[in-house]
Design a protein around this motif. Structure first.
Motif, PDB file in Angstrom:
ATOM      1  N   GLN A  62       0.824  -1.204   0.000  1.00 47.54           N
ATOM      2  CA  GLN A  62       0.000   0.000   0.000  1.00 47.54           C
ATOM      3  C   GLN A  62       0.860   1.256   0.000  1.00 47.54           C
ATOM      4  O   GLN A  62       0.553   2.229  -0.703  1.00 47.54           O
ATOM      5  CB  GLN A  62      -0.930   0.018   1.217  1.00 47.54           C
ATOM      6  CG  GLN A  62      -2.018  -1.028   1.158  1.00 47.54           C
ATOM      7  CD  GLN A  62      -2.770  -1.150   2.475  1.00 47.54           C
ATOM      8  OE1 GLN A  62      -2.411  -0.547   3.470  1.00 47.54           O
ATOM      9  NE2 GLN A  62      -3.830  -1.946   2.465  1.00 47.54           N
ATOM     10  N   GLU A  66       0.756   4.059  -2.959  1.00 49.31           N
ATOM     11  CA  GLU A  66       0.455   5.461  -2.689  1.00 49.31           C
ATOM     12  C   GLU A  66       1.563   6.378  -3.189  1.00 49.31           C
ATOM     13  O   GLU A  66       1.296   7.426  -3.780  1.00 49.31           O
ATOM     14  CB  GLU A  66       0.235   5.673  -1.188  1.00 49.31           C
ATOM     15  CG  GLU A  66      -1.054   5.073  -0.673  1.00 49.31           C
ATOM     16  CD  GLU A  66      -1.183   5.173   0.842  1.00 49.31           C
ATOM     17  OE1 GLU A  66      -0.338   5.833   1.475  1.00 49.31           O
ATOM     18  OE2 GLU A  66      -2.143   4.605   1.383  1.00 49.31           O
ATOM     19  N   GLU A  70       1.018   9.154  -6.167  1.00 50.50           N
ATOM     20  CA  GLU A  70       1.317  10.571  -5.973  1.00 50.50           C
ATOM     21  C   GLU A  70       2.295  11.073  -7.024  1.00 50.50           C
ATOM     22  O   GLU A  70       2.115  12.168  -7.578  1.00 50.50           O
ATOM     23  CB  GLU A  70       1.886  10.801  -4.575  1.00 50.50           C
ATOM     24  CG  GLU A  70       0.875  10.640  -3.467  1.00 50.50           C
ATOM     25  CD  GLU A  70       1.510  10.715  -2.088  1.00 50.50           C
ATOM     26  OE1 GLU A  70       2.728  10.986  -1.991  1.00 50.50           O
ATOM     27  OE2 GLU A  70       0.783  10.507  -1.107  1.00 50.50           O
TER      28      GLU A  70
END
Length: 127
Positions: A62, A66, A70
């Motif tokens: 995860q 992420e 981004e």
């Protein structure tokens, strides 16, 4: 042995090493204590990351997802902004160009001016 017990012992050992580094800072001087303290803190951070990954295998996945999301969003956002600026520049150039009806009006005015300048008093275009 129980894995939780081992983790608790490791955490206590890290705490003891941090305490030893503080004592070394006070007794010996800052260089030795800071070197030991920084080494202990870095290894403790690695230990915490390993522990989190072990107890929650999806955690690392995860975090990576992420971070990648981004980075991609930022990169695409910058590219879209650049394209929008280029489009605005092109639109400004297009707006500055004369339109077809303006060109026709200018041509008619030029032809009319030339016929008056050529000495034709009737205003008719010369043949």
């Amino acid at each position: 042995m129980n894995p939780r017990r081992i983790d608790a012992i490791i955490d206590l050992a890290y705490g003891a090493l941090i305490f030893v580094s503080v004592v070394l800072i006070v007794v010996e001087g800052t260089r030795v204590g800071l070197a030991l303290g920084l080494g202990v803190l870095v290894s403790y951070a690695l230990h915490v990351i390993w522990k989190m990954a072990r107890f929650d295998p999806e955690w690392m996945t995860q975090e990576v997802e992420e971070t990648v999301e981004e980075a991609v969003e930022q990169s695409i956002g910058e590219q879209v902004d650049a394209v929008q600026r280029q489009i605005e520049t092109v639109d400004e150039r297009i707006d500055r160009r004369p339109r077809e009806d303006e060109i026709e009006d200018l041509l008619e005015e030029t032809v009319a001016d030339e016929s008056v300048d050529s000495g034709d008093e009737t205003g008719e275009t010369p043949r």
